[in-house]
Motif scaffolding. Structure first.
Motif, PDB file in Angstrom:
ATOM      1  N   ASN A  92       0.828  -1.207   0.000  1.00 30.22           N
ATOM      2  CA  ASN A  92       0.000   0.000   0.000  1.00 30.22           C
ATOM      3  C   ASN A  92       0.865   1.261   0.000  1.00 30.22           C
ATOM      4  O   ASN A  92       0.605   2.214  -0.742  1.00 30.22           O
ATOM      5  CB  ASN A  92      -0.926  -0.014   1.220  1.00 30.22           C
ATOM      6  N   LYS A  95       2.675   1.889  -3.459  1.00 27.51           N
ATOM      7  CA  LYS A  95       1.788   2.459  -4.475  1.00 27.51           C
ATOM      8  C   LYS A  95       1.434   3.905  -4.162  1.00 27.51           C
ATOM      9  O   LYS A  95       1.261   4.722  -5.058  1.00 27.51           O
ATOM     10  CB  LYS A  95       0.510   1.616  -4.573  1.00 27.51           C
ATOM     11  N   LYS A  98       5.398   5.897  -4.044  1.00 26.22           N
ATOM     12  CA  LYS A  98       6.242   5.726  -5.230  1.00 26.22           C
ATOM     13  C   LYS A  98       7.719   6.018  -4.923  1.00 26.22           C
ATOM     14  O   LYS A  98       8.341   6.924  -5.516  1.00 26.22           O
ATOM     15  CB  LYS A  98       5.752   6.617  -6.373  1.00 26.22           C
ATOM     16  N   LEU A 104       8.708  -0.489  -9.222  1.00 28.52           N
ATOM     17  CA  LEU A 104       7.459   0.275  -9.239  1.00 28.52           C
ATOM     18  C   LEU A 104       6.622  -0.055 -10.459  1.00 28.52           C
ATOM     19  O   LEU A 104       7.112  -0.022 -11.590  1.00 28.52           O
ATOM     20  CB  LEU A 104       7.782   1.776  -9.223  1.00 28.52           C
ATOM     21  N   ASP A 108      -0.825   1.876 -14.103  1.00 31.60           N
ATOM     22  CA  ASP A 108      -1.730   1.140 -13.212  1.00 31.60           C
ATOM     23  C   ASP A 108      -3.166   1.595 -13.387  1.00 31.60           C
ATOM     24  O   ASP A 108      -3.879   1.861 -12.425  1.00 31.60           O
ATOM     25  CB  ASP A 108      -1.288   1.321 -11.750  1.00 31.60           C
ATOM     26  N   GLN A 312       1.846  -5.176  -6.024  1.00 34.77           N
ATOM     27  CA  GLN A 312       1.270  -3.888  -6.422  1.00 34.77           C
ATOM     28  C   GLN A 312       0.125  -4.064  -7.412  1.00 34.77           C
ATOM     29  O   GLN A 312      -0.846  -3.308  -7.386  1.00 34.77           O
ATOM     30  CB  GLN A 312       2.366  -3.014  -7.038  1.00 34.77           C
ATOM     31  N   GLU A 315      -3.089  -4.909  -5.545  1.00 33.25           N
ATOM     32  CA  GLU A 315      -3.424  -4.077  -4.388  1.00 33.25           C
ATOM     33  C   GLU A 315      -4.851  -3.555  -4.472  1.00 33.25           C
ATOM     34  O   GLU A 315      -5.525  -3.399  -3.458  1.00 33.25           O
ATOM     35  CB  GLU A 315      -2.424  -2.915  -4.306  1.00 33.25           C
TER      36      GLU A 315
END
Length: 621
Positions: A92, A95, A98, A104, A108, A312, A315
């Motif tokens: 969490n 994301k 960053k 990363l 998204d 990620q 998530e």
């Protein structure tokens, strides 16, 4: 020097050694923070004390990790109940924040889905993005808008479900064009009973849940029965519906026979870059694929990259029962436990070794290699183009962020400004912005005034964010669609806001708007042109055309919304119920406008004063 001052003065490995003395031997999440509060890295640990102490030892550190440690000025710690909780919190925070040194997931965007609404007597079939806030059955994800639109098109042909909004449904007095071309059963006008329509809805749901053979078998039996009863028109309609369903299977490159629901991930890394190809399989059907290019470092190991990517990726997305991968992620069991906690059921992550599942993973890996190859070739070409832009405009360095602005309107109405963004990775569509022109003092068609408003709003926001200490995207180059006048207007705004250190260039179309004869305007320089066949000129034309396309699209959307407004919505006292009654009585807003006061007063819920008000509203001069 006090203990507080001494701790404040510490940095890098010395600061980490000092923090370790106070850390517990418990699970948790740590953040390494650099100058000006920049979050450098977020990590999780089964034991905070043991994990963080490794950074202070100075051994076996990759160059990237050594740099991260050296930049660290403070650390923040959160203890958790279990390592699984720490993993979920880490995902969490990554994301959200960053951090610079984490793997990363950059692209998204949410995936489109199909929803069959269940909050209406005649359920609606439609595309959906975002939270599941509508009461209905959701099916997805689909990898792209194209994939979901193709499936919706097929479902309309096969099951004749309505796609219109409730307000359109309620106001229909005769079947629409979709019924004429055999894509809707027209429950709005009673051409199909609600009971029979719900039967079509149930068939569509069964098909989307993977019971395609059963649905097609039932339809084939109905077609045969209709043919035997000499109902050839009905038999032909059923034949067309069966063909529509069969087309889905024919269009898919891969159709698994042993796989009902799974996501397939294949990672390929090369030259310090990585691509993860994702395929979605639902109800035994291939619902498309998408390539991702996560931010990685050449020192990152594939298992760590895969683990970070999966964490990620899921998530904020629904997790299937089975996840297939070509690289077993680090902490696989921990990921499975975390995913099960989120999904409320068992989730498996497998690296198949044989059979159809392995073939699916290999197919995804082939796509991943090819996508990364194309990306690397494009990046090389993009770098050369940006170097050419730097040389053409005399910039201090290669631009990392280019913003291009254009306006669109018709005689000053529905005016919209558009901003597109490009850089080393091509067009950054998530950064695009549209600006509805709000200035009440502007003369209709005042392009200079519109450009001033757009730039003032864009850069005033940037200045405000920078003053508040927040990260605000700052362009290296601004391109304005226009000549000397537009450039002067832009420079005036930039000077007023104190951001006149940003390079601004006006791009004016050539005589008769011929591409290739563009003139470029810069402050303190005479207008100039580039070589007609220069790759840099073609690149700048693409940027300008993309800004033009985006601005026109935003303008058309706004104009369409205005055209769809019903005059009845503007009349005080006419709510949804009375509006529906008026449209049923007179067929359309135009029919209402032609009605007399007495006829209006006969409509249920409309009294004499309201009828007079409706009558007068259509006759304002």
């Amino acid at each position: 020097m006090s203990d507080v001052d001494e701790a404040t003065a510490l940095k890098g490995a010395a600061l980490i050694r000092d923090e370790v003395t106070r850390l517990p031997d418990r699970p948790g999440v740590y953040r390494m923070i650099g100058e000006d509060g920049e979050v450098l890295y977020v990590g999780k640990a089964r034991s905070l004390k043991k994990r963080v102490s490794q950074y202070a030892q100075g051994r076996v550190h990759a160059q990237r990790i050594a740099l991260m440690v050296d930049l660290t000025r403070t650390m923040v710690f959160v203890t958790t109940r279990t390592e699984t909780d720490a993993l979920l919190l880490e995902i969490n925070l990554i994301k959200q924040l960053k951090p610079r040194f984490n793997v990363l997931l950059r692209d998204d965007k949410s995936f489109p889905e199909i929803v069959i609404r269940r909050d209406h007597d005649a359920p609606q079939l439609r595309k959906h993005r975002g939270a599941h806030s509508i009461n209905g059955d959701y099916f997805g994800p689909f990898a792209s808008a194209w994939a979901v639109n193709r499936t919706l098109n097929t479902l309309q042909k096969a099951f004749l479900l309505r796609s219109c909004s409730d307000s359109v449904y309620e106001s229909r007095t005769r079947p629409c064009m979709l019924h004429q071309i055999r894509r809707c059963a027209a429950p709005c006008t009673g051409l199909v009973s609600l009971e029979d329509y719900r039967g079509l809805v149930d068939q569509a749901e069964a098909f989307l849940r993977g019971k395609s053979r059963s649905v097609m078998g039932t339809m084939a039996a109905e077609m045969q029965a209709a043919s035997e009863e000499l109902e050839f028109e009905r038999a032909a309609r059923l034949r067309d519906r069966i063909r529509a369903l069969a087309s889905i299977a024919q269009e898919q490159q891969i159709n698994p026979e042993t796989l009902d629901e799974a996501d397939v991930f294949a990672l390929h890394a090369e030259g310090g870059q990585a691509c993860v190809q994702v395929f979605f399989f639902r109800a035994g059907q291939n619902w498309g694929n998408r390539a991702y290019f996560p931010r990685v470092d050449k020192s990152d190991e594939d298992p760590e990259v895969m683990a970070a990517f999966l964490g990620q990726f899921y998530e904020d997305k629904p997790i299937p029962k089975l996840v297939l991968v070509n690289v077993e992620p680090a902490d696989r069991d921990l990921l499975c436990e975390a995913f099960a906690l989120k999904a409320g059921r068992k989730v498996e992550i497998n690296r198949p070794q044989k059979g159809e599942k392995r073939q699916l993973v290999q197919h995804a890996l082939t796509n991943s290699r090819e996508a990364l190859g194309r990306k690397m070739a494009e990046s090389s070409a993009q770098t050369k183009l940006l170097a050419g832009v730097c040389e053409a405009f005399g910039l201090e360095g290669q631009p990392e962020r280019i913003e291009v602005y254009d306006n669109s309107h018709i005689m000053g109405t529905n005016a919209v400004g558009g901003m597109i963004v490009a850089g080393p990775d091509g067009f950054q569509k998530s950064q695009y912005r549209k600006f509805n022109i709000k200035g009440t003092e502007l003369t209709p068609g005042d392009d200079y005034g519109m450009m001033k408003e757009v730039l003032r709003r864009r850069f005033a926001r940037m200045v405000k964010d920078e003053e508040a200490g927040e990260a605000a995207p700052r362009p290296d180059l601004v391109l304005i669609d226009g000549g000397g006048g537009q450039l002067a207007a832009a420079l005036e705004v930039m000077a007023d806001l104190g951001v006149d250190d940003i390079a601004v260039v006006g791009v004016a179309k050539g005589p008769d708007r011929d591409a290739g004869l563009e003139r470029f305007f810069m402050p303190g320089k005479a207008p100039f042109m580039l070589e007609p066949k220069s790759p840099v000129l073609y690149y700048l034309q693409r940027l300008r055309d993309e800004a033009h396309r985006f601005a026109i699209g935003a303008h058309r959307t706004r104009r369409t919304m205005d055209m769809k407004k019903n005059p009845l919505d503007e009349i005080d006292g006419v709510g949804p119920g009375r509006k529906r009654a008026l449209l049923h009585a007179f067929g359309s807003a135009r029919g209402v406008s032609r009605a007399s006061v007495d006829d209006l007063a006969k409509v249920e819920g409309v009294n004499q004063p309201l009828a007079q008000r409706i009558f007068d509203s259509f006759r304002k001069t």
